[in-house]
Design an enzyme around this catalytic site. Structure first.
Site, mmCIF file in Angstrom:
data_model
loop_
_atom_site.group_PDB
_atom_site.id
_atom_site.type_symbol
_atom_site.label_atom_id
_atom_site.label_comp_id
_atom_site.label_asym_id
_atom_site.label_seq_id
_atom_site.Cartn_x
_atom_site.Cartn_y
_atom_site.Cartn_z
ATOM 1 N N HIS A 136 47.804 -14.583 37.708
ATOM 2 C CA HIS A 136 46.734 -14.045 37.524
ATOM 3 C C HIS A 136 45.928 -14.170 36.514
ATOM 4 C CE1 HIS A 136 49.390 -11.102 39.684
ATOM 5 N NE2 HIS A 136 48.121 -10.437 39.910
ATOM 6 N N LYS A 140 45.767 -9.741 31.859
ATOM 7 C CA LYS A 140 46.652 -9.076 32.390
ATOM 8 C C LYS A 140 48.043 -8.877 31.345
ATOM 9 C CE LYS A 140 49.685 -8.166 36.308
ATOM 10 N NZ LYS A 140 49.320 -7.037 36.379
HETATM 11 N N1 LIG Z 1 47.660 -1.372 42.546
HETATM 12 C C1 LIG Z 1 46.760 -2.473 42.640
HETATM 13 O O1 LIG Z 1 46.116 -3.009 43.789
HETATM 14 C C2 LIG Z 1 46.192 -3.091 41.559
HETATM 15 C C3 LIG Z 1 45.197 -3.891 41.150
HETATM 16 C C4 LIG Z 1 44.757 -4.306 39.939
HETATM 17 C C5 LIG Z 1 45.363 -3.789 38.986
HETATM 18 N N2 LIG Z 1 46.386 -3.157 38.881
HETATM 19 C C6 LIG Z 1 47.037 -2.694 37.658
HETATM 20 O O2 LIG Z 1 46.330 -1.596 37.232
HETATM 21 C C7 LIG Z 1 46.296 -1.577 35.939
HETATM 22 C C8 LIG Z 1 45.144 -1.318 35.212
HETATM 23 O O3 LIG Z 1 44.460 -2.599 35.282
HETATM 24 P P1 LIG Z 1 43.173 -3.024 34.854
HETATM 25 O O4 LIG Z 1 42.762 -4.482 35.005
HETATM 26 O O5 LIG Z 1 42.156 -1.985 35.254
HETATM 27 O O6 LIG Z 1 43.252 -2.583 33.114
HETATM 28 P P2 LIG Z 1 42.115 -2.493 32.173
HETATM 29 O O7 LIG Z 1 42.768 -2.657 30.799
HETATM 30 O O8 LIG Z 1 41.063 -2.990 32.340
HETATM 31 O O9 LIG Z 1 42.036 -0.894 32.154
HETATM 32 C C9 LIG Z 1 42.925 0.265 31.755
HETATM 33 C C10 LIG Z 1 42.072 1.184 31.418
HETATM 34 O O10 LIG Z 1 42.627 2.681 31.030
HETATM 35 C C11 LIG Z 1 42.624 3.030 29.794
HETATM 36 N N3 LIG Z 1 43.402 4.036 29.373
HETATM 37 C C12 LIG Z 1 44.409 3.300 28.269
HETATM 38 N N4 LIG Z 1 45.208 4.336 28.114
HETATM 39 C C13 LIG Z 1 44.612 5.433 28.761
HETATM 40 C C14 LIG Z 1 45.137 7.126 28.610
HETATM 41 N N5 LIG Z 1 46.143 7.299 27.841
HETATM 42 N N6 LIG Z 1 44.321 7.789 29.450
HETATM 43 C C15 LIG Z 1 43.295 7.315 30.078
HETATM 44 N N7 LIG Z 1 43.024 6.025 30.384
HETATM 45 C C16 LIG Z 1 43.606 5.201 29.253
HETATM 46 C C17 LIG Z 1 41.727 1.908 29.097
HETATM 47 O O11 LIG Z 1 40.855 2.477 27.851
HETATM 48 C C18 LIG Z 1 41.188 1.118 30.055
HETATM 49 O O12 LIG Z 1 39.676 1.583 30.273
HETATM 50 C C19 LIG Z 1 47.289 -2.398 35.409
HETATM 51 O O13 LIG Z 1 48.732 -1.799 35.543
HETATM 52 C C20 LIG Z 1 47.415 -3.463 36.695
HETATM 53 O O14 LIG Z 1 48.221 -4.336 36.757
HETATM 54 C C21 LIG Z 1 46.896 -2.598 40.270
HETATM 55 O O1 LIG Z 2 45.027 -7.522 37.697
HETATM 56 C C1 LIG Z 2 45.973 -7.067 37.642
HETATM 57 O O2 LIG Z 2 46.610 -6.670 36.632
HETATM 58 C C2 LIG Z 2 46.863 -6.708 38.719
HETATM 59 N N1 LIG Z 2 47.887 -5.943 38.886
HETATM 60 C C3 LIG Z 2 48.784 -5.709 40.061
HETATM 61 C C4 LIG Z 2 50.154 -6.155 39.760
HETATM 62 O O3 LIG Z 2 50.752 -6.381 38.620
HETATM 63 O O4 LIG Z 2 50.748 -6.480 40.945
HETATM 64 C C5 LIG Z 2 47.964 -5.870 41.155
HETATM 65 C C6 LIG Z 2 47.527 -7.248 41.211
HETATM 66 C C7 LIG Z 2 46.265 -7.290 40.228
#
Ligand SMILES: NC(=O)c1ccc[n+]([C@@H]2O[C@H](COP(=O)([O-])OP(=O)(O)OC[C@H]3O[C@@H](n4cnc5c(N)ncnc54)[C@H](O)[C@@H]3O)[C@@H](O)[C@H]2O)c1
Ligand SMILES: O=C(O)C1=N[C@H](C(=O)O)CCC1
Length: 251
Positions: A136, A140
């Site tokens: 990643h 992250k």
């Molecule tokens: N399920 C999927 O397909 C997938 C894909 C990508 C990322 N993710 C996951 O999604 C999550 C977010 O990833 P990201 O890259 O967008 O992170 P990021 O750090 O860019 O965004 C997180 C956001 O949440 C906000 N935040 C923090 N605390 C908060 C609160 N109490 N209330 C509201 N907002 C709040 C932050 O200010 C920020 O804007 C991670 O856990 C990541 O692993 C999942």
């Molecule tokens: O960018 C991230 O953070 C991602 N989080 C998810 C994970 O932890 O599996 C999904 C992939 C991207």
């Protein structure tokens, strides 16, 4: 009628893409776009059909519990879900204001990753060894990825169901190079500038190897899965907690 969607974590890397995807969907209207410091109580069944939660693992449980208490259905992409946290969501849903309330959590919304995960569980019983490598972007905050944890559990379950025992491994000294062992499966995490979200499942037998690899080069790859989950949850019929986008695909 349009589905009213609120986004929590709307200023984040994923949340901002979700805001754009919802604004671009003909059958959805963006209700509220909230981020850290905003009052989650503003999201109510009156203004929101489905709230999409993409924040950070340390706050996601509290956000989801609050939204359940407010009578709102939730689609969650944030990682960090342990069995204990999932049990707390299930318990909260049992006491939710609406009997048909739903929470959907997906460790990964990209079709490539969901299929890689699925193929790994199909292949796992046929191989002596299996290890997971996730790669990643360096911003992250959690390691290993939620997807890799899900993949490891899927492989482990498939091996158990097939009556397979522990994998061969003669390692006697390890300073951490063998990765984290999740449900008996070694998981390795790489953080590298230039990467987005990638996973490789390595499966081995004597004289042969199968590699299953999923590459998400851009966060737009997650959006069709997010919108699918929003539509499925808004349509009803998924009361309680559902985990994994595979549940909404005919695999
Ligand atoms: N399920 C999927 O397909 C997938 C894909 C990508 C990322 N993710 C996951 O999604 C999550 C977010 O990833 P990201 O890259 O967008 O992170 P990021 O750090 O860019 O965004 C997180 C956001 O949440 C906000 N935040 C923090 N605390 C908060 C609160 N109490 N209330 C509201 N907002 C709040 C932050 O200010 C920020 O804007 C991670 O856990 C990541 O692993 C999942
Ligand atoms: O960018 C991230 O953070 C991602 N989080 C998810 C994970 O932890 O599996 C999904 C992939 C991207």
């Amino acid at each position: 009628m349009s589905i009213k969607v609120s986004v929590v974590g709307a200023k984040g890397r994923m949340g901002s893409h979700v805001v754009e995807a919802v604004n671009g969907a003909d059958d959805m209207d963006l209700a509220l776009a909230l981020d850290a410091g905003d009052d989650l109580a503003a999201i109510t069944p009156g203004n929101t059909d489905v709230a999409v939660e993409f924040t950070v693992p340390t706050v996601a449980l509290d956000n989801v519990l609050a939204l359940i208490g407010q009578g709102v259905d939730v689609v969650v992409g944030t990682t960090g879900w342990t069995d204990d946290k999932l049990a707390r969501v299930t318990a909260a849903l049992a006491d939710a204001p609406r009997a048909d309330q739903a929470v959907f959590i997906a460790p990964n919304f990209a079709i490539s990753a969901v299929l890689a995960d699925y193929f790994a569980t199909v292949a796992a019983p046929y191989f002596e060894s299996a290890e997971v490598v996730e790669l990643h972007h360096p911003n992250k905050v959690d390691a290993p990825s939620g997807t890799a944890i899900h993949t490891a559990h899927g492989i482990a379950e498939a091996r158990r169901a097939a009556g397979l025992g522990a994998m061969p491994d003669a390692t006697e000294t390890d300073g951490g190079s063998r990765g984290q062992v999740i449900d008996g499966v070694h998981v390795h995490a790489v953080r590298l500038r230039g990467l987005n979200a990638h996973e490789e499942v390595l499966l081995g037998n004597a004289g042969e190897q199968l590699t299953i690899r999923a590459d998400s080069f851009d966060r737009i790859s997650f959006m069709p899965g997010v919108l699918l989950a929003v539509r499925k949850i808004a349509a009803g019929g998924h009361a309680g907690l559902t985990v994994g986008l595979d549940k909404f695909l005919d695999l």
